[in-house]
Enzyme design. Structure first.
Site, PDB file in Angstrom:
ATOM      1  N   HIS A 154      40.697  33.295  40.892  1.00 47.15           N
ATOM      2  CA  HIS A 154      40.706  34.657  40.334  1.00 47.15           C
ATOM      3  C   HIS A 154      41.258  34.670  38.902  1.00 47.15           C
ATOM      4  O   HIS A 154      41.927  35.615  38.488  1.00 47.15           O
ATOM      5  CB  HIS A 154      41.519  35.615  41.217  1.00 47.15           C
ATOM      6  CG  HIS A 154      41.001  35.730  42.608  1.00 47.15           C
ATOM      7  ND1 HIS A 154      39.929  36.521  42.951  1.00 47.15           N
ATOM      8  CD2 HIS A 154      41.398  35.132  43.761  1.00 47.15           C
ATOM      9  CE1 HIS A 154      39.693  36.422  44.255  1.00 47.15           C
ATOM     10  NE2 HIS A 154      40.571  35.577  44.763  1.00 47.15           N
TER      11      HIS A 154
ATOM     12  N   ASN B  26      38.616  41.134  48.815  1.00 46.32           N
ATOM     13  CA  ASN B  26      37.438  40.717  48.064  1.00 46.32           C
ATOM     14  C   ASN B  26      36.356  41.774  48.192  1.00 46.32           C
ATOM     15  O   ASN B  26      36.526  42.767  48.902  1.00 46.32           O
ATOM     16  CB  ASN B  26      36.906  39.371  48.583  1.00 46.32           C
ATOM     17  CG  ASN B  26      37.758  38.186  48.159  1.00 46.32           C
ATOM     18  OD1 ASN B  26      38.267  38.138  47.042  1.00 46.32           O
ATOM     19  ND2 ASN B  26      37.922  37.218  49.055  1.00 46.32           N
TER      20      ASN B  26
END
Length: 490
Positions: free
Chosen positions: A54, A127
């Protein structure tokens, strides 16, 4: 001193920011030039380690507003009144790429929210997909290594990606989603968000429920075909970041509706799917969506590094009424995320950084010192028990009790339902023929980069177990012998 005077790091005024101190016009630079040394030394240390996953992301501030009563399920105070608003910050991201990578890569998107509640910060770290690739955190470093760069070539390796997949059939569900139309969202505003993991809700009477969270975009789902995503990558690596920032800067909002699925506690142990397996969903026909509220993003950060690069989310940051489940992937993340922040941000005091500070409650404990200790307990004693009126534990905030049993061991996954029923339903019942054709085209296009036929064959065998037609069509697209994907042990 005037408000706009340029100063040194110690606050003293700078006399000249264009010329170093030298011995004469052409002489050497002097070490006594503190402004030069201070400026260069700080510049040398401007970069902190990027997130292992990320790394590339964007974010914004906003609020969450309760629209429906769910106090029968949870005592968490942010949900205790219709109309109540809780400030928050959200960050969206790609997963595998580095900080300078493209926003339009085929990759899951991180969907993380920090709610600044009066009981402390609650982080929802999910997510844009309701499932994940693996179910046990012990496999996470290996999975991520397979998605990153090859140790020798420093290149992304289709061989590594598909090798891991072919040896990890539990990933079939997520890989089908990843290579479907949903694999490349058209910016961060046009995707949903999910807790993916199962959590506990605990109400004021102590009754426990299992829950999954769904954030449904109000902007509508929009995705990018592979060809368009590749084209955008050629002229704008920051496509999604730019879209979110400029949308909010223009005075508009980005919004999502929060829904939850609720499972009674006892049903988890007899349900047809393992509710703690993050590679599985709970079909909404079994556990329908229950509306909760609305998340609105309406304010951009003032400084990206201070507020988005330094924001630190962790699924371990929970508040009373919300607790973890036995999900093995979640259990590992409870440690790993906070441990990463202590390393990446250089201090155990990372929650004293303003963007991470639980400012709506008062932090009182016996933790002291360490790098960058902004709040350090003042003159209060740093041990407990004590006789100086120090902070005391609050027993009503204790976690719900639950029983465990069985031998301590490394237990392999065991459940009567296999890893292929849900992806099979996705392929056969959810996707139409045009969507199936694009899925196969995307898989074939990516797997064509593999250099080893045995890796291709093993990966296609996994898809063949999902659906023989799917396996056959992928094999034909790769010009593989279809017989080879059906004649080996399945």
């Amino acid at each position: 001193m005037a408000d706009n005077i340029h100063t040194l790091s110690n606050g003293a005024p700078v006399d000249d920011n264009q010329n170093s101190i030298t011995a004469g016009l052409h002489g050497p630079t002097l070490l006594q030039d503190f402004h030069l040394i201070d400026k260069l030394a700080h510049f040398d240390r401007e970069r902190i380690p990027e997130r292992v996953v990320h790394a590339k992301g964007a974010g914004a501030y906003g609020y969450f507003e309760v629209t429906h009563d769910i106090t029968k399920y949870t005592k968490a105070k942010l949900f205790n009144q219709i109309g109540k608003r809780t400030p928050l910050i959200a960050r969206f991201s790609t997963v595998a790429g580095e900080k300078g990578s493209a926003d339009t890569e085929r990759d899951p998107r991180g969907f993380a929210i920090k709610f600044y509640t009066e009981e402390g910060n609650w982080d929802m770290v999910g997510n844009n997909t309701p499932v994940f690739f693996i179910r046990d955190a012990i496999k996470f470093p290996d999975f991520i290594h397979s998605q990153k760069r090859h140790p020798q070539t420093n290149l992304r390796s289709p061989d590594m990606i598909w090798d891991f997949f072919g040896l990890s059939p539990e990933a079939a569900h997520q890989f089908l989603i990843l290579f479907s139309d949903r694999g490349i969202p058209d910016g961060f505003r046009h995707m949903n968000g999910y807790s993916s993991h199962t959590f506990k809700f605990v109400n004021a009477e102590g009754k426990v429920y299992w829950t999954k969270l769904h954030f449904k975009t109000e902007s509508g789902i929009k995705n990018l075909p592979q060809e368009e995503a590749d084209k955008i990558k050629g002229y704008d690596l920051d496509y999604a970041t730019r879209d979110l920032f400029e949308h909010i800067a223009s005075g508009k909002e980005a919004a999502w509706r929060l829904f939850v699925q609720i499972m009674p506690y006892e049903e988890a142990f007899t349900y047809r799917f393992n509710p703690f397996d993050v590679t599985k969903v709970w079909p909404q026909g079994d556990y329908p969506l229950i509306p909760v509220g609305r998340m609105v993003l309406n304010k951009n950060p003032t400084n990206y590094f201070a507020e988005i690069e330094q924001v630190a989310f962790s699924p371990a940051h929970l508040v009373p009424g919300i607790e973890p489940s036995p999900d093995k992937m979640l259990q590992g993340r409870l440690f790993s995320y906070t441990d990463t922040h202590r390393h990446r941000l250089g201090t155990a005091n990372y929650q004293q950084i303003p963007v991470n500070c639980p400012y709506r409650t008062r932090v009182q404990n016996y933790q002291r010192d360490g790098f960058f200790a902004r709040e350090n307990g003042g003159s209060e004693v740093n041990y407990e028990p004590n006789s100086f009126n120090g902070p005391l534990a609050h027993p009503p905030s204790s976690s719900s009790r639950f029983e465990v049993s069985g031998p301590v061991a490394r237990h392999p996954h065991s459940h009567p339902n296999d890893d292929f029923e849900q992806p099979r339903a996705l392929y056969r019942k959810v996707m139409n023929e045009e969507e199936r054709a694009r899925l196969i085209k995307n898989i074939v296009g990516h797997m064509s980069g593999c250099t080893r036929e045995d890796i291709k064959i093993r990966a296609v065998r996994v898809f063949n177990r999902v659906d023989p037609e799917l396996g056959s069509r992928i094999a034909q697209g790769l010009k593989l012998d279809v017989n080879k994907i059906t004649t080996s042990r399945q």
